[in-house]
Design a protein around this motif. Structure first.
Motif, PDB file in Angstrom:
ATOM      1  N   ARG A  18       6.696   1.912   7.438  1.00 40.91           N
ATOM      2  CA  ARG A  18       6.124   0.741   8.132  1.00 40.91           C
ATOM      3  C   ARG A  18       5.719  -0.327   7.123  1.00 40.91           C
ATOM      4  O   ARG A  18       5.890  -1.518   7.341  1.00 40.91           O
ATOM      5  CB  ARG A  18       4.895   1.150   8.954  1.00 40.91           C
ATOM      6  CG  ARG A  18       5.177   2.081  10.113  1.00 40.91           C
ATOM      7  CD  ARG A  18       3.985   2.144  11.070  1.00 40.91           C
ATOM      8  NE  ARG A  18       2.778   2.675  10.463  1.00 40.91           N
ATOM      9  CZ  ARG A  18       2.437   3.964  10.459  1.00 40.91           C
ATOM     10  NH1 ARG A  18       3.218   4.871  11.026  1.00 40.91           N
ATOM     11  NH2 ARG A  18       1.307   4.356   9.903  1.00 40.91           N
ATOM     12  N   GLU A  19       5.165   0.123   6.000  1.00 36.34           N
ATOM     13  CA  GLU A  19       4.714  -0.813   4.970  1.00 36.34           C
ATOM     14  C   GLU A  19       5.909  -1.623   4.433  1.00 36.34           C
ATOM     15  O   GLU A  19       5.781  -2.818   4.164  1.00 36.34           O
ATOM     16  CB  GLU A  19       4.012  -0.019   3.859  1.00 36.34           C
ATOM     17  CG  GLU A  19       3.253  -0.849   2.849  1.00 36.34           C
ATOM     18  CD  GLU A  19       1.964  -1.509   3.365  1.00 36.34           C
ATOM     19  OE1 GLU A  19       1.538  -1.246   4.511  1.00 36.34           O
ATOM     20  OE2 GLU A  19       1.409  -2.325   2.611  1.00 36.34           O
ATOM     21  N   PHE A  60       6.504  -4.361   6.899  1.00 37.44           N
ATOM     22  CA  PHE A  60       5.519  -5.456   6.779  1.00 37.44           C
ATOM     23  C   PHE A  60       5.800  -6.314   5.545  1.00 37.44           C
ATOM     24  O   PHE A  60       5.652  -7.522   5.565  1.00 37.44           O
ATOM     25  CB  PHE A  60       4.096  -4.895   6.690  1.00 37.44           C
ATOM     26  CG  PHE A  60       3.530  -4.454   8.012  1.00 37.44           C
ATOM     27  CD1 PHE A  60       3.370  -5.359   9.058  1.00 37.44           C
ATOM     28  CD2 PHE A  60       3.150  -3.137   8.225  1.00 37.44           C
ATOM     29  CE1 PHE A  60       2.834  -4.968  10.278  1.00 37.44           C
ATOM     30  CE2 PHE A  60       2.620  -2.732   9.448  1.00 37.44           C
ATOM     31  CZ  PHE A  60       2.466  -3.642  10.475  1.00 37.44           C
ATOM     32  N   ASN A  76       0.829  -1.210   0.000  1.00 37.07           N
ATOM     33  CA  ASN A  76       0.000   0.000   0.000  1.00 37.07           C
ATOM     34  C   ASN A  76       0.862   1.258   0.000  1.00 37.07           C
ATOM     35  O   ASN A  76       1.846   1.327   0.743  1.00 37.07           O
ATOM     36  CB  ASN A  76      -0.916  -0.013   1.225  1.00 37.07           C
ATOM     37  CG  ASN A  76      -2.319   0.401   0.856  1.00 37.07           C
ATOM     38  OD1 ASN A  76      -2.528   1.047  -0.178  1.00 37.07           O
ATOM     39  ND2 ASN A  76      -3.282   0.057   1.686  1.00 37.07           N
ATOM     40  N   VAL A  77       0.493   2.217  -0.803  1.00 35.53           N
ATOM     41  CA  VAL A  77       1.326   3.414  -0.951  1.00 35.53           C
ATOM     42  C   VAL A  77       0.477   4.683  -0.844  1.00 35.53           C
ATOM     43  O   VAL A  77      -0.474   4.855  -1.613  1.00 35.53           O
ATOM     44  CB  VAL A  77       2.040   3.423  -2.336  1.00 35.53           C
ATOM     45  CG1 VAL A  77       3.074   4.530  -2.391  1.00 35.53           C
ATOM     46  CG2 VAL A  77       2.669   2.081  -2.645  1.00 35.53           C
ATOM     47  N   ARG A 117       5.999   8.005   7.008  1.00 36.67           N
ATOM     48  CA  ARG A 117       6.090   7.022   8.110  1.00 36.67           C
ATOM     49  C   ARG A 117       5.296   5.761   7.749  1.00 36.67           C
ATOM     50  O   ARG A 117       5.708   4.652   8.019  1.00 36.67           O
ATOM     51  CB  ARG A 117       5.563   7.632   9.412  1.00 36.67           C
ATOM     52  CG  ARG A 117       6.524   8.636  10.028  1.00 36.67           C
ATOM     53  CD  ARG A 117       6.154   8.935  11.476  1.00 36.67           C
ATOM     54  NE  ARG A 117       5.038   9.857  11.600  1.00 36.67           N
ATOM     55  CZ  ARG A 117       5.163  11.195  11.622  1.00 36.67           C
ATOM     56  NH1 ARG A 117       6.349  11.757  11.525  1.00 36.67           N
ATOM     57  NH2 ARG A 117       4.108  11.963  11.742  1.00 36.67           N
ATOM     58  N   PHE A 118       4.129   5.973   7.136  1.00 39.34           N
ATOM     59  CA  PHE A 118       3.316   4.823   6.734  1.00 39.34           C
ATOM     60  C   PHE A 118       4.101   3.946   5.757  1.00 39.34           C
ATOM     61  O   PHE A 118       4.143   2.724   5.892  1.00 39.34           O
ATOM     62  CB  PHE A 118       2.001   5.291   6.084  1.00 39.34           C
ATOM     63  CG  PHE A 118       1.110   4.156   5.646  1.00 39.34           C
ATOM     64  CD1 PHE A 118       0.145   3.638   6.495  1.00 39.34           C
ATOM     65  CD2 PHE A 118       1.251   3.572   4.382  1.00 39.34           C
ATOM     66  CE1 PHE A 118      -0.666   2.566   6.097  1.00 39.34           C
ATOM     67  CE2 PHE A 118       0.455   2.508   3.975  1.00 39.34           C
ATOM     68  CZ  PHE A 118      -0.508   2.016   4.840  1.00 39.34           C
ATOM     69  N   TRP A 154       3.684  11.987   7.731  1.00 38.57           N
ATOM     70  CA  TRP A 154       2.943  10.786   8.165  1.00 38.57           C
ATOM     71  C   TRP A 154       2.786   9.780   7.017  1.00 38.57           C
ATOM     72  O   TRP A 154       2.785   8.580   7.250  1.00 38.57           O
ATOM     73  CB  TRP A 154       1.591  11.134   8.808  1.00 38.57           C
ATOM     74  CG  TRP A 154       0.792  12.178   8.097  1.00 38.57           C
ATOM     75  CD1 TRP A 154      -0.171  11.987   7.168  1.00 38.57           C
ATOM     76  CD2 TRP A 154       0.887  13.598   8.290  1.00 38.57           C
ATOM     77  NE1 TRP A 154      -0.679  13.184   6.747  1.00 38.57           N
ATOM     78  CE2 TRP A 154      -0.065  14.185   7.419  1.00 38.57           C
ATOM     79  CE3 TRP A 154       1.653  14.429   9.103  1.00 38.57           C
ATOM     80  CZ2 TRP A 154      -0.252  15.561   7.333  1.00 38.57           C
ATOM     81  CZ3 TRP A 154       1.472  15.798   9.025  1.00 38.57           C
ATOM     82  CH2 TRP A 154       0.543  16.363   8.154  1.00 38.57           C
ATOM     83  N   SER A 155       2.676  10.284   5.780  1.00 37.40           N
ATOM     84  CA  SER A 155       2.625   9.342   4.660  1.00 37.40           C
ATOM     85  C   SER A 155       3.959   8.608   4.562  1.00 37.40           C
ATOM     86  O   SER A 155       4.007   7.405   4.296  1.00 37.40           O
ATOM     87  CB  SER A 155       2.403  10.070   3.335  1.00 37.40           C
ATOM     88  OG  SER A 155       1.191  10.751   3.364  1.00 37.40           O
TER      89      SER A 155
END
Ligand code: SF4
Ligand code: SF4
Lengths: 376, 440
Positions: free
Chosen positions: A141-142, A145, A126-127, A137-138, A134-135
C-alpha cells in the motif's frame, strides 16, 4: 567532458562530481530531481513518474557542526553529515526528497530536514521491520501512496506498463552489475573494489538508460584488461553504508582486494532482479522489502539470517571479512557479535572498523588493515 | 563516577512511599510462580500487558530490569560483560545490561547474585519484542534468542504516520490501523499457540476496564500538577509508573492510583508544594538517570520543581469503547498516534501503547504545555545510549527558545553511571537556574 570519457574513466569522473552531473541533467531535461536515501523507496517509481532519482551521498570527513543547530551530537555520523550538507545548502538543487524509514536515525532525519528546510516535494516512505503477510501488505500500500504522491507532484500518471518497462531497464543494470561482480570471482579479480564502488556511485547520478551504456562499456573494457598482479587476501566488506571509495582504496593500499561486499549502494541492491510481476508493485515489494538484506529488517533470531553472507563468501572465494560500522549505527552494531561468531565457525576471520564516517585516523586504520592482511 | 556521588530518590508522597510494601508483596507472589516454572514472557513496552494478563502469563520487562540494575549500581557489571562480548558502548544500556546478564546466566546456569530480584529475570518461555519507539527493542530480542535463549519470539511492528501526512485522511487512517490490527491478531495467535489457551475476550475486557480506570486516575493526577505550588515532583512520578507495568488490571493497582490522585488533590486544595519556596517550574525531557534520581532532590533544594515529564506520559487515549476489547487496543494505539501527531511528530514519529507510556516532543502543542503548567524552563537529559528518546531535544530547545523559554541539555545516560560526571553536571544545572533567576 564526461561525455567524451568512456567506461571506468567516465564512471570515476561522474562519481567525483555527482551533484554537478545531476544539475546538468536537470538542466538538459527540465525534469525535477528527487533525492533519496536508503534502499526501500524504489527509484524505478521516481523515474517512471518523470523525475530524476538521485541517490544522496554524504561527504566523509566533512565538518558536521552545521547539523548541531538541529540535532544532538550523539547519532549516526552519516546522518549528521547528510543533514550538514543540507544545512550548508549543498543539496539545494533537489526538488524533492524521499527518505525511507530504514533505521531510526534516517526516519528522524526526515522530520528534522523537512521541518527546517522544506522542499517542493517530500515524503517519508514508511517501512515495517517484519516480513509478516500484513507487513508486506502495508509495504504494498505504501508503494501505491508513494506513486500517487509523485504523480501529483510531476503531473505524470504512471501506468503499469510504464512502470514495468522502467523495472526492466533497471533489471538490465542489475544483470550487468552482477556480470561485473562475477569478474571478481576470478583470481586475480579483473576489477578493483574501489573501481566497482565508483561505478555504482556514478549509477546513482545517471538515468538507467545511460547507466546501461556505461556498464556495458566498462564490461568490455575490463574484460579486455591484462590480468593484474596476483592480489593479496580476498575480502568481503560488510557493514553500514559506504558511499565513498576511500575505504576500499585504503584496503587496496594495505595489500587486500575487495572482491565482494554486503553494504548499501554495494551488492545489497544488485544481488537480485526485481521480479517482473503482473502487478509491478508486487515485484517491487518482493525486491525492496522481502529480498533486500539489511539488518534493520527482522529475519528472526538465529544465525541463519547470515547464511547469504557465507554463501557469498564462498562464491567469491573470500579469505576474510572486514566489517565497517559507522558510529551509533544500531542495526549493524547489534548484528556484529552474532555475525563475527558465525563467521568464525566457518573459519572466516573478521576485522571490525568502527568509524565516524571520516576514515580517520587514516594511519591507525591502515595499520589495523595491514595487520589483518598479514594474519590472513 | 564514584558511587558516593549517586543518591537514591527521596519521594514526597505518602502513597508512593507505600509502594515499599505493595510491590514486594506482588513480587513475592510473582517470584513464587516463576520458581514453579509457570510460563513467563519477557516483553517490551508496546506489548499490551492486559493481553498477557488475560492469558494468565507472567511477564518481566528487561527495560525495567535495566532501571533496577541502574538504581542498584550493578548495571556497569553487566554492561562490561556485554562489551567484552563485542556489544558497543553506544548501544542502549538497557540492552547491554541484559546481554551481560544473559551471558552470565548462560555461563553459570543461574541468575547472577547481583541481580536486583531473587532469581533475576526468571527463565522466559517466550520473548515479546516491539518496534514501538525504537529499533533496539526488537533487535535486542533477536540477539538474545540468537545467543542465549532458544525460545520463540514475536516482535510486534506498528508504525505511525509521519508528521507531514494527514492521519485524518480516511485512507491513511485505514492504512495504518490495518497494520496495527493485523499485527495484534498475529500477537494473539502467537500467544494462543504458546500458551495452548484461547483468548478469553470477556476477561480481557474486564482487565482493560481496570487498567483504564487506573490510567484515568493517573492522568488526572498528572493534570493536578498544573497547580502552583506543584504538588508532586519527578521522584514520585518516576516511581509511580511501576504498578501499572506489573500490576495492570489488578484492583490493588486501581486503588493505588486512586489514592495517589486523592493525596495529590488534597495537596492542591491545601496549597502544599514539594518545596517550601517554589522558584522555578520546569519540564523534564528524556529518560531519567536511574542510578541517580537524587538529582531531582538536589534541584529541589534550590527551589526548582518539575511539574511535567515528557517520557512515560500516558495522555488520555484510552477512552475507547471496550465492547470489542481487541479493537479497543487498536483504537487506543491509533489515538496515541494521532495525539503524537498533534504534538508535532517530526522528531518523534513513533507511537506507543498508552497502557504504559510514550513521550512527547514536537512543535505544535508545546506552547499549550508551557502555558498550562506555568513553566519557566526545561531540562533535557541527553542519554548517550538511547537516541530514540533523546533525539529531538535540540529541536525542542529551538522551539522553546522561539517561545522565550530557556532550556538546558546535559549529557549522561539512563542506566550507565559511568557516563555521569557529577561536578560538571551539577555546575551546569546550577548555572542554568542562575540564568533563569536573572531573567525574572
Ligand atoms: S549507517 Fe546505520 S544508523 Fe546510519 S543511516 Fe545507515 S543504517 Fe542507519
Ligand atoms: S527507547 Fe531508548 S532506552 Fe528504550 S529500548 Fe529504545 S534505545 Fe533503549
Amino acid at each position: 567532458m564526461s561525455k567524451q570519457l568512456q567506461g571506468l574513466a567516465r564512471a570515476t569522473h561522474i562519481a567525483s562530481r555527482r551533484d554537478e552531473r545531476i544539475c546538468a541533467l536537470k538542466k538538459e531535461t527540465g525534469k525535477p530531481v528527487i533525492g533519496y536515501l536508503c534502499c526501500f523507496a524504489p527509484p524505478e517509481i521516481i523515474s517512471a513518474a518523470g523525475a530524476i532519482p538521485y541517490r544522496i551521498t554524504g561527504r566523509p570527513g566533512d565538518t558536521t557542526s552545521e547539523a548541531d543547530a538541529y540535532v544532538e551530537p550523539y547519532g549516526c555520523t552519516y546522518v549528521r553529515n547528510i543533514l550538514a550538507q543540507a544545512a550548508k545548502g549543498r543539496l539545494d538543487f533537489l526538488d524533492g526528497l524521499v527518505i525511507s524509514h530504514s533505521c531510526d536515525m534516517v526516519q528522524r532525519l526526515y522530520g528534522v530536514w523537512t521541518y527546517y528546510r522544506p522542499l517542493a516535494y517530500s515524503r517519508l516512505f514508511n517501512v515495517p521491520h517484519q516480513l509478516t503477510p500484513w507487513s508486506q501488505r502495508f509495504f504494498h500500500r505504501e508503494l501505491g501512496f508513494f506513486k500517487e504522491s509523485l504523480e501529483q507532484f510531476t503531473g505524470v500518471t504512471v501506468t503499469a506498463d510504464q512502470l514495468k518497462q522502467t523495472i526492466a531497464r533497471y533489471n538490465r543494470n542489475r544483470t550487468l552489475i552482477r556480470e561485473l561482480y562475477a569478474l571478481r570471482r576470478e583470481n586475480p579479480p579483473l576489477i578493483k573494489g574501489s573501481e566497482m564502488l565508483d561505478l555504482l556511485l556514478a549509477g546513482g547520478a545517471v538515468p538507467a538508460e545511460e547507466y546501461i551504456t556505461l556498464l556495458e562499456e566498462t564490461l568490455t573494457e575490463v574484460k579486455a584488461r591484462a590480468l593484474p598482479d596476483p592480489p593479496g587476501p580476498r575480502l568481503l566488506v560488510w557493514g553500514s553504508l559506504l558511499d565513498d571509495s576511500t575505504f576500499y582504496r585504503m584496503i587496496e593500499e594495505a595489500g587486500g582486494s575487495v572482491v565482494t561486499d554486503d553494504t548499501c549502494i554495494g551488492f545489497r541492491v544488485w544481488d537480485q532482479d526485481v521480479p517482473e510481476t503482473g502487478d509491478p508493485l508486487e515485484g517491487l515489494k518482493e525486491h525492496y522489502l522481502v529480498n533486500f538484506q539489511c539488518p534493520r529488517t527482522d529475519r528472526g533470531p538465529g544465525v541463519k539470517r547470515f547464511d547469504y553472507i557465507l554463501e557469498r563468501a564462498e562464491r567469491y572465494n573470500v579469505d576474510g571479512v572486514v566489517g565497517y560500522i559507522i558510529s551509533f549505527c544500531d542495526p549493524h552494531k547489534f548484528d556484529y557479535p552474532d555475525l563475527r561468531d558465525h563467521l568464525k565457525k566457518a573459519d572466516l576471520p573478521m576485522l571490525l572498523i568502527d568509524d565516524n564516517y571520516s576514515f580517520t585516523p587514516a594511519g591507525a586504520i591502515k595499520t589495523r588493515l595491514q595487520a589483518f592482511m598479514e594474519m590472513l | 563516577m564514584s558511587t558516593s556521588e549517586m543518591s537514591r530518590a527521596r519521594r514526597h508522597l505518602e502513597t508512593t512511599k507505600k509502594m515499599k510494601e505493595m510491590l514486594p508483596r506482588f513480587f513475592t507472589r510473582m517470584i513464587e510462580r516463576r520458581f514453579s516454572n509457570e510460563p513467563l514472557a519477557w516483553c517490551m513496552v508496546g506489548v499490551p500487558p492486559e493481553l498477557l494478563k488475560a492469558f494468565d502469563l507472567l511477564w518481566e520487562w528487561p527495560e525495567n530490569f535495566g532501571t533496577m540494575c541502574a538504581s542498584r549500581l550493578v548495571a556497569p557489571r553487566f554492561i562490561e560483560v556485554a562489551e567484552g562480548d563485542g556489544y558497543s558502548q553506544e548501544l542502549c544500556s538497557y540492552v547491554t545490561n541484559t546481554m551481560g546478564y544473559c551471558k552470565l546466566v548462560k555461563e553459570t546456569g543461574e541468575a547472577p547474585p547481583e541481580s536486583p530480584l531473587p532469581g533475576g529475570m526468571g527463565n522466559p518461555s517466550m520473548l515479546l519484542g516491539s518496534g514501538f519507539i525504537c529499533e533496539p527493542r526488537w533487535k535486542w530480542f533477536q540477539s538474545i534468542a540468537t545467543r542465549f535463549l532458544d525460545v520463540p519470539v514475536y516482535s510486534s511492528d506498528p508504525l505511525s504516520p509521519p508528521w507531514d501526512v494527514d492521519p485524518h485522511d480516511p485512507r491513511i487512517a485505514d492504512h495504518y490501523q490495518q497494520l496495527i490490527r493485523e499485527d495484534l491478531f498475529g500477537q494473539v495467535e502467537f500467544l494462543e499457540k504458546q500458551t495452548g489457551k484461547k483468548l478469553d475476550l470477556d476477561l480481557l475486557r474486564e482487565i482493560m476496564a481496570l487498567s483504564h480506570k487506573a490510567l484515568a486516575y493517573w492522568r488526572d493526577t498528572l493534570a493536578l500538577r498544573q497547580a502552583v505550588p506543584c504538588p508532586m515532583g519527578s521522584t514520585d512520578y518516576f516511581s509511580a509508573i511501576i504498578p501499572q507495568m506489573y500490576m495492570v488490571g489488578e484492583a490493588e493497582a486501581v486503588d493505588f492510583y486512586r489514592e495517589i490522585y486523592q493525596e495529590v488533590k488534597a495537596r492542591v486544595d491545601n496549597k502544599i508544594g514539594i518545596v517550601e519556596d517554589e522558584k522555578y517550574r520546569l519540564v523534564w525531557f528524556g529518560l531519567p538517570p536511574w542510578f541517580n534520581l537524587g538529582i531531582f532532590n538536589y534541584l529541589e533544594s534550590f527551589g526548582a520543581v518539575f511539574a511535567l515529564e515528557s517520557t512515560y506520559n500516558v495522555g488520555d487515549n484510552f477512552e475507547v469503547d471496550l465492547g470489542n476489547p481487541l479493537e479497543a487496543i487498536v483504537k487506543r494505539t491509533w489515538q496515541r498516534a494521532l495525539r503524537m501527531h498533534d504534538y508535532g511528530s517530526e522528531v518523534m514519529p513513533e507511537l506507543c501503547n498508552p497502557a504504559v507510556f510514550g513521550g512527547f516532543y514536537g512543535s505544535k502543542l508545546l506552547d499549550e504545555v508551557v502555558r498550562d503548567f506555568s513553566l519557566d524552563g526545561a531540562v533535557m537529559h541527553l542519554t548517550r545510549s538511547c537516541r530514540a528518546v533523546s533525539f529531538g531535544e535540540v529541536h525542542t530547545k529551538n522551539r522553546l527558545a522561539a517561545m522565550g523559554v530557556p532550556s538546558l541539555i546535559f549529557e549522561s545516560d539512563m542506566a550507565d553511571p559511568r557516563l555521569w560526571s557529577d561536578a560538571q553536571i551539577k555546575t551546569r544545572l546550577h548555572a542554568f537556574l542562575e540564568t533563569m533567576r536573572r531573567q525574572d
